[in-house]
Design an enzyme around this catalytic site. Structure first.
Site: not given
Lengths: 331, 328
Positions: A63, A132
């Site tokens: 990322e 999440h």
């Protein structure tokens, strides 16, 4: 003919990406899972075959480097869209967002635009628990130099994404997967929803309810229920968290004199706190029943469905709170 | 190695290195007098890396720097007057007084920006390389960073991404043996940083960063590999900063910053990259002593003028505070 253009939120995003990539060869898409429906549903369908792997770049889970390379490409003149199919994973890559992209134009005194879109998907619910599902718009809205937008419907999803890609500044575009199957009429071709402009979704004289993204639908449902009790709620879809269109909110509250702020982020230091503060500053003493907030409790997202049910606010919470406010205050 | 250079080019390299040296040393007085207040990380001793790498690049190639980037900026062709004014945080600086010494940029020279978050601009250079590949340009992107950056995870992510996508990126690691106060042996088990790049499939070499000819040869090789689609390349240059991490303090053992052994500093002083090239030029007859002295006095005048000019520039006005948060 009209019915052909009733499209879900996910395909509205797909159209925005497709149109912008066709129109400007500097636009490209990069991120984990951009060629995988498992990650991004049908939002990117057809793009890889149309534009090739040079402009639809699936990446390993890195990322920090991936986000940074999108920022670097923007600094070098491209218009990248970098996607994080789960917002939570971008926490590994905050340096290029906050230290580099957000500060870049200011720290070089202008002429240093960073036209990048950070597309973050919120995946709350489904017993996915704390890592999440996080809606972190308040975190990004805190940072000078970033813009933050959140669409509540398919029409805005397309128009806001086009505006974000055309904007010369870093824009954090956050959507909620719970909205992906909601549909509405989507005009063909390019159109824009301006960044920094809220929309009054429903007018009413008794109470103003502001909401964002998924919670706009809940606020609209609540307004319908309130109507049965003779309460006319005005619902404002903020659409942009930054810049925040506080004028539209203030104009509404000046009329209704009651404000209920609904947010899908946490309470403390969140968007609801910011809106409350801005309205209090601009309308001191102008409210009949104070300002009330509905936001996530200051608790990480739980997995179990029994806990999720009390964790995520819904239309009935809004109805209860709004009724209390209207009954308490005398106009 | 030296044969690849014309006399004129060799003199140009010396001028560029000497100019950076004089520029760096010229900041010490104003810092000591409190006129320059922003943090200044001097690159005295590391000039050959900046000059050698940038000499292998064309104007269209793009570079990113770090906290210690005066040399990178000047070597790539950044405007000297704007650099000096920026270090004074004045309106006419290259960042309008909003950046200071650590935020340098001159787009016209292909210097896209420096920033002090350790390893923070490495992924930006990967992005610039990606941009060139997408646009099918033959340009190369360079990231300058120090040995300290080898402790940051983003370097490894960036190496993998650049190698995986075969991007025209040169990772230039200036290993000056210290990460702020910490000697390299306390930072990592292996001193050889370049080896980290090989498992990712990138070509990587270590070389003497105080020898301009070595630096230039390695950089040319890296550029040619990148231009022919065989990048990225990782170059580690062993060098030494003659001053401490920040400001004019030399971080000598026994002084209050108490870091580096005087014998070590002395050893590196004997390997001074600017003096090395000067000795070569005069010793081999490329330039006469008189010609070198003439070149040097021209540079010193230029730097003195840059300071005088910077001091005539005003500070940014308080009313401009909110300008440039966004590109409007």
């Amino acid at each position: 003919m009209m019915n052909d253009r009733i499209l879900p939120f996910s395909l509205a995003i797909n159209e925005a990406l497709d149109l912008m990539m066709a129109r400007d060869e500097n636009v490209f898409l990069i991120g984990q899972g951009v060629k995988s429906p498992w990650y991004v549903g049908n939002t990117t369908q057809g793009l890889l075959s149309r534009y090739g792997a040079l402009r639809v770049i699936d990446t390993p889970v890195s990322e920090n480097a991936v986000t940074g390379s999108a920022v670097g490409a923007a600094i070098a003149g491209m218009r990248p869209v970098v996607v994080h199919p789960r917002t939570d994973f971008l926490m590994y890559g905050l340096d290029p967002v906050i230290n580099e992209a957000a500060n870049w134009n200011y720290m070089f005194a202008g002429n240093a635009p960073v036209p990048v879109v950070f597309w973050l998907i919120v995946n709350r619910g489904g017993e996915q628990a704390a890592q999440h599902s996080q809606a972190l718009h308040a975190l990004f809205a805190h940072i000078p130099g970033l813009k933050v937008v959140m669409a509540s419907n398919a029409y805005d999803a397309k128009g806001l994404l086009i505006s974000a890609i055309e904007d010369n500044n870093p824009v954090v575009y956050i959507d909620d997967r719970w909205l992906y199957n909601t549909s509405c009429f989507i005009p063909a071709g390019v159109y824009r929803v301006p960044i920094g402009a809220a929309a009054v979704k429903k007018t009413g004289r008794d109470i103003t309810i502001t909401a964002l993204s998924f919670m706009v639908g809940e606020a609209m449902a609540a307004a319908d229920m309130l109507k049965e009790d003779g309460i006319a709620a005005e619902v404002i879809d903020l659409r942009s968290v930054k810049p925040l269109d506080i004028r539209t909110v203030v104009r509404s509250v000046r009329k209704t004199r009651r404000l209920l702020v609904v947010d899908n982020g946490w309470m403390t230091c969140g968007v609801s706190a910011e809106i409350s503060a801005c309205v209090s500053e601009r309308l001191p003493g102008g409210l009949v029943s104070g300002i009330r907030r509905i936001a996530l409790p200051d608790v990480p997202a739980p997995a179990s469905r029994t806990l999720e049910k009390v964790y995520f606010p819904a239309a009935d919470h809004i109805v209860r709170k709004a009724k209390q406010m209207v009954r308490k205050g005398i106009r | 190695m030296k044969r690849i250079l014309s006399n004129r080019d060799a003199a140009g390299l010396y001028r560029s290195m000497f100019r950076i040296r004089v520029c760096e040393e010229s900041f010490i007085g104003p810092i000591m007098r409190g006129i320059i207040r922003c943090p200044v990380h001097l690159c005295t001793g590391q000039e050959a890396v900046a000059v050698g790498v940038c000499a292998a690049l064309s104007r269209h190639d793009l570079i990113f720097g770090n906290h210690r980037s005066h040399g990178h900026y000047l070597a790539k062709g950044g405007d000297l007057n704007k650099l000096v004014a920026e270090v004074y945080c004045r309106r006419d600086g290259c960042a309008g007084g909003r950046g200071g010494s650590m935020h340098l940029r001159d787009v016209s020279a292909g210097m896209l920006g420096s920033a002090p978050i350790v390893a923070g601009t490495i992924s930006l250079a990967v992005g610039a390389g990606l941009a060139m590949k997408i646009a099918r340009k033959s340009g190369v992107a360079v990231s300058f960073f120090g040995d300290g950056a080898a402790g940051e995870g983003v370097l490894y992510e960036s190496l993998n991404l650049a190698a995986l996508k075969r991007l025209p990126v040169i990772f230039v690691c200036e290993n000056n043996l210290y990460s702020t106060h910490m000697p390299i042996r306390e930072c990592r088990v292996s001193k050889d940083i370049y080896k980290i790049a090989r498992p990712f499939g990138a070509r990587a070499w270590q070389a003497d960063g105080n020898n301009i000819f070595t630096v230039l040869a390695k950089a040319k090789k890296a550029v040619s590999l990148c231009r022919s689609g065989r990048g990225p390349v990782f170059l580690e240059f062993l060098t030494y900063r003659m001053h401490g991490h920040v400001g004019p303090d030399d971080n000598v053992q026994g002084a209050h910053t108490d870091i580096r052994p005087p014998a070590e500093i002395e050893r590196w002083r004997r390997k001074d990259p600017v003096l090395f090239l000067r000795r070569y030029l005069t010793g081999s007859g490329v330039l006469s002593e008189k010609a070198v002295a003439g070149l040097e006095s021209g540079v010193m005048n230029e730097i003195a003028r840059a300071h005088a000019l910077a001091l005539t520039s005003s500070f940014p006005g308080p009313r401009t505070l909110r300008k440039h948060v966004y590109d409007e």
